[in-house]
Scaffold this motif. Structure first.
Motif, short mmCIF file in Angstrom:
data_model
loop_
_atom_site.label_atom_id
_atom_site.label_comp_id
_atom_site.label_asym_id
_atom_site.label_seq_id
_atom_site.Cartn_x
_atom_site.Cartn_y
_atom_site.Cartn_z
N VAL A 7 0.86 -1.19 0.00
CA VAL A 7 0.00 0.00 0.00
C VAL A 7 0.89 1.24 0.00
O VAL A 7 1.66 1.46 0.94
CB VAL A 7 -0.94 0.04 1.22
CG1 VAL A 7 -1.81 1.31 1.17
CG2 VAL A 7 -1.84 -1.20 1.24
N LEU A 8 0.80 2.03 -1.06
CA LEU A 8 1.50 3.30 -1.14
C LEU A 8 0.74 4.34 -0.33
O LEU A 8 -0.47 4.50 -0.51
CB LEU A 8 1.60 3.75 -2.60
CG LEU A 8 2.22 5.12 -2.88
CD1 LEU A 8 3.68 5.15 -2.47
CD2 LEU A 8 2.06 5.48 -4.36
N ILE A 9 1.44 5.03 0.56
CA ILE A 9 0.82 6.03 1.42
C ILE A 9 1.43 7.40 1.13
O ILE A 9 2.65 7.53 1.09
CB ILE A 9 1.07 5.74 2.92
CG1 ILE A 9 0.73 4.30 3.28
CG2 ILE A 9 0.30 6.71 3.79
CD1 ILE A 9 1.36 3.86 4.59
N LEU A 10 0.60 8.40 0.94
CA LEU A 10 1.05 9.79 0.88
C LEU A 10 0.34 10.54 1.99
O LEU A 10 -0.88 10.72 1.94
CB LEU A 10 0.75 10.43 -0.47
CG LEU A 10 1.54 9.90 -1.66
CD1 LEU A 10 0.78 8.76 -2.34
CD2 LEU A 10 1.82 11.00 -2.67
N SER A 11 1.10 10.94 3.01
CA SER A 11 0.46 11.55 4.17
C SER A 11 1.48 12.37 4.93
O SER A 11 2.68 12.30 4.68
CB SER A 11 -0.12 10.45 5.07
OG SER A 11 -0.95 10.99 6.07
N GLY A 12 0.99 13.17 5.89
CA GLY A 12 1.84 14.05 6.67
C GLY A 12 2.39 13.36 7.91
O GLY A 12 1.88 12.33 8.36
N LEU A 13 3.45 13.94 8.46
CA LEU A 13 4.07 13.42 9.66
C LEU A 13 3.50 14.12 10.89
O LEU A 13 3.58 15.34 11.01
CB LEU A 13 5.58 13.63 9.61
CG LEU A 13 6.36 13.19 10.85
CD1 LEU A 13 6.25 11.69 11.05
CD2 LEU A 13 7.81 13.62 10.78
N PRO A 15 4.17 14.36 14.75
CA PRO A 15 5.18 13.98 15.74
C PRO A 15 4.64 13.28 16.98
O PRO A 15 5.38 12.60 17.67
CB PRO A 15 5.83 15.33 16.12
CG PRO A 15 5.53 16.25 15.00
CD PRO A 15 4.20 15.81 14.47
N SER A 16 3.33 13.43 17.25
CA SER A 16 2.76 12.74 18.41
C SER A 16 2.54 11.26 18.13
O SER A 16 2.26 10.49 19.06
CB SER A 16 1.43 13.38 18.81
OG SER A 16 0.37 12.97 17.97
N GLY A 17 2.62 10.85 16.88
CA GLY A 17 2.40 9.46 16.52
C GLY A 17 0.95 9.04 16.53
O GLY A 17 0.64 7.85 16.37
N GLY A 18 0.04 9.98 16.71
CA GLY A 18 -1.37 9.61 16.82
C GLY A 18 -2.09 9.54 15.50
O GLY A 18 -3.00 8.73 15.32
N ALA A 19 -1.70 10.41 14.57
CA ALA A 19 -2.39 10.48 13.28
C ALA A 19 -1.34 10.48 12.17
O ALA A 19 -0.16 10.19 12.39
CB ALA A 19 -3.25 11.75 13.22
N GLY A 20 -1.79 10.78 10.95
CA GLY A 20 -0.85 10.92 9.85
C GLY A 20 -0.20 9.61 9.44
O GLY A 20 -0.76 8.53 9.60
N ILE A 21 1.02 9.73 8.95
CA ILE A 21 1.64 8.59 8.28
C ILE A 21 1.96 7.45 9.24
O ILE A 21 1.94 6.28 8.85
CB ILE A 21 2.90 9.04 7.49
CG1 ILE A 21 3.16 8.07 6.33
CG2 ILE A 21 4.09 9.24 8.41
CD1 ILE A 21 3.87 8.69 5.16
#
Length: 261
Positions: A7-13, A15-21
């Protein structure tokens, strides 16, 4: 040697590790696929809100996509925060000859705390160029109203479909009813509907987790309805075992959900 769907993912980082990539990587891995992560933007973010965001250079994204596709078979694509309209253009060009690959679009516009993750140019680019080639888009209630230009869920979904979007999964996680109702709207078909127990409050990264889990199911060859069904069960378990990370919203335990499924 073993092999998993990719699965190719394009998403933001985040830093809390809760959402995004990171949320995407965890969910896709937990559901038996191999993630191919491409970071589209960096954010200043915690479990409370987004305070700043900066898009990655679109040409760097293009180079990463070309490099990956020359080496690795891609079985599904999932997008989150895309950073800029220029990155949308790069992605649209990339998938032009790959229309058999399911594209799951989570149209991330705002953080739960209200922080902006998309400007007007990015929103327009998604609506005009990305949505029409998506397998499904997965807006939450706030995003749906903004994208469809109206508060009514069905009317907003119908507006997006009339503008060329093939399918809209509307999610009820931001409401306060005893049950969460998610609906899949498609032209020429009755709505499919799922009801899930609401476990109280909102969870950081739950929308990312749902869209990533749908992408994993599609990569494994499930049809869209079955992929949504599987994804919702997974997200429910992740929320049931949610983690306290910071002072804001709890974070779905994406690894724990796999262990208890």
């Amino acid at each position: 040697m073993n092999q998993r769907p990719h699965v190719l993912i394009l998403s933001g980082l985040d830093p809390s590790g809760g959402a995004g990539i990171q949320a995407d990587i965890q969910a896709i891995t937990a559901l038996g696929c191999h993630p191919l992560p491409v970071i589209t933007c960096l954010t200043v973010q915690d479990t409370l809100n987004v305070y700043n965001a900066e898009a990655i250079n679109a040409d760097m994204i293009r180079q990463q996509l070309e490099c990956l596709s020359a080496d690795v078979p891609i079985h599904a694509i999932k997008t989150g925060a895309l950073g800029s309209a220029a990155i949308v253009d790069v992605l649209v060009q990339f998938v032009e000859d790959k229309q058999d690959i399911p594209l799951i679009v989570d149209p991330v516009i705002k953080a739960a705390g209200g922080g902006e993750l998309a400007d007007e140019a990015l929103v327009s680019a998604m609506k005009e160029r990305l949505f029409p080639i998506a397998d499904v888009i997965t807006p939450n209630g706030v995003e749906l109203a903004q994208l469809g230009g109206i508060e009514n869920e069905r009317s907003a979904a119908e507006t997006l479909i009339a503008q060329g979007c093939p399918a809209v999964l509307t999610t009820g996680g931001h409401g306060d009813e005893p049950q969460i109702t998610n609906r899949l709207h498609r032209p020429g078909s009755p709505d499919a509907e799922w009801k899930l127990e609401r476990r109280g409050g909102e969870y950081h990264g739950s929308g990312c987790t749902l869209a990533a889990a749908i992408a994993a199911g599609r990569a494994q060859g499930l049809d869209l309805d079955s992929a949504i069904e599987q994804a919702q069960g997974y997200v429910s378990k992740a929320i049931e075992h949610a983690l306290t990370v910071g002072r804001g919203q709890p974070v779905p335990d994406r690894g724990g959900a796999a262990a208890t499924s």
